[in-house]
Design an enzyme around this catalytic site. Structure first.
Site, short mmCIF file in Angstrom:
data_model
loop_
_atom_site.label_atom_id
_atom_site.label_comp_id
_atom_site.label_asym_id
_atom_site.label_seq_id
_atom_site.Cartn_x
_atom_site.Cartn_y
_atom_site.Cartn_z
N GLY A 150 0.82 -1.19 0.00
CA GLY A 150 0.00 0.00 0.00
C GLY A 150 0.86 1.26 0.00
N CYS A 151 0.24 2.40 -0.28
CA CYS A 151 1.00 3.64 -0.39
C CYS A 151 1.58 4.08 0.94
CB CYS A 151 0.14 4.74 -1.00
SG CYS A 151 -1.42 5.05 -0.14
N PHE A 152 0.79 4.06 2.01
CA PHE A 152 1.32 4.44 3.32
C PHE A 152 2.42 3.48 3.78
CE2 PHE A 152 -2.67 6.99 4.08
CZ PHE A 152 -2.03 8.20 4.35
#
Length: 343
Positions: A150-152
């Site tokens: 995921g991006c985070f």
């Protein structure tokens, strides 16, 4: 017949799918041969993404199971949908790179607990690989199923793992303060991301209960010998794209700034998309690139690392292309932008 890599994208009409298309259409080794988009099926690509070439008509997502001429299938779909499609693909399947969460965990029960749904393809989880390229290259090269982070988690893990792997991160919780542009919420319409609701303000959301926290904990435990609890609070900020993370790591006794700098110098030397700065990074300077900028300092028993990525490139599509390059045995940076436009 072309010897280029034949690629299809399931879920090509979202922000991540559109960014993936932008990168793949400029990739010298790739031919995009199939695109699906459920809510936009039957429409021309140029009407969905006017900034891209008029590639042709988008197919229905259920058509993906009949795509038998691919080398690589990218999935840019909501949780639970990629695995149900992959399970139905005829064997031998193409290589799978999922930008969603379906193949980020080896244990289907862990996926069910976090996403509150049954996994659609539990048999394939044993052959899946977490696609954090900078820390998992060896496994990615020999894998055929990738769960792209995921991006985070990307912005945070690329700050945490250099110190976890060197054994200078102490025990105890790691605090991750993440701030993402609105494109991270996806292209679907909602009141929360409506312009008057988000402009000129910012707010935290899902403090301590966001699904990306257990993903980070699992990745740290898998890719290093550390086991640290993640305390994660994400924030939504009124910009289109960009993701800033400030990560607070417990430091081993005696860790100095010179030790921090030595670790980061080696890190950047071995990773072409990692840039270490002597100043605090700015998300505008990585916009449109597959790069991560980072800066670190130490004090009060903590290592504080600040990172900036483009949530749609390094945090999604670019990282997936980077993994594809490794899997296909071509240069890791092929087709990936390293430098941004400015201002």
């Amino acid at each position: 017949m072309s010897d280029r890599i034949r690629v299809g994208i399931a879920g090509a009409s979202g922000y991540a799918g559109g960014e993936l298309l932008r990168l793949l259409m400029g990739h010298p080794e790739v031919e995009v041969v199939h695109l699906s988009a459920q809510s936009h099926a039957g429409e021309r690509l140029s009407s969905v993404f006017p900034h891209l070439p008029d590639w042709g008509i988008l197919e229905k997502t259920e058509n993906v199971i009949s795509w038998d001429d691919l080398d690589v299938l990218f999935c840019a779909l909501p949780a639970g949908e990629s695995s149900r499609i992959v399970k139905q693909l005829a064997k031998p399947r193409p290589m799978i790179i999922d930008l969603g969460p379906d193949y980020r965990f080896k244990d289907p029960e862990e996926f069910r607990r976090i996403y509150r749904m049954d996994h659609g393809d539990p048999e394939s989880l044993s052959e899946s690989t977490y696609g954090l390229v900078e820390w998992n290259r060896t496994e990615i090269r020999k894998s055929r199923v990738i769960g792209s982070p995921g991006c985070f988690p990307t912005g945070a893990l690329l700050a945490i793992l250099p110190f976890a792997k060197e054994g200078i991160m102490g025990e105890g919780p790691v605090i991750v303060d993440g701030k993402s542009g609105v494109s991270g919420a996806g292209r679907g319409l909602s009141l929360e991301t409506h312009f008057p609701e988000i402009a000129e303000g910012m707010k935290a959301y899902k403090p301590l209960v966001h699904r990306h926290a257990p993903e980070m904990e699992r990745a740290i435990a898998t890719l290093s010998e550390q086991k640290n609890e993640i305390v994660f609070v994400p924030h939504l900020i009124p910009v289109n794209r960009g993701l800033i993370s400030t990560v607070y790591l417990p430091a081993q006794s005696g860790v100095s700034l010179s030790v921090i700098e030595e670790v980061l110098t080696g890190y950047a030397k071995n990773n072409g998309f990692v840039r270490v700065l002597d100043r605090i990074p700015n998300s505008s300077e990585v916009r449109g690139t597959n790069r991560i900028d980072l800066h670190a300092t130490v004090g009060k028993g903590m290592i504080v690392v600040m990172t900036a990525i483009d949530n749609l490139v390094k945090g999604a599509a670019g990282q997936g292309v980077q993994a594809m390059n490794l899997m296909m045995g071509i240069g890791e940076d092929t087709g990936l932008p390293k430098w941004s436009n400015y201002p």
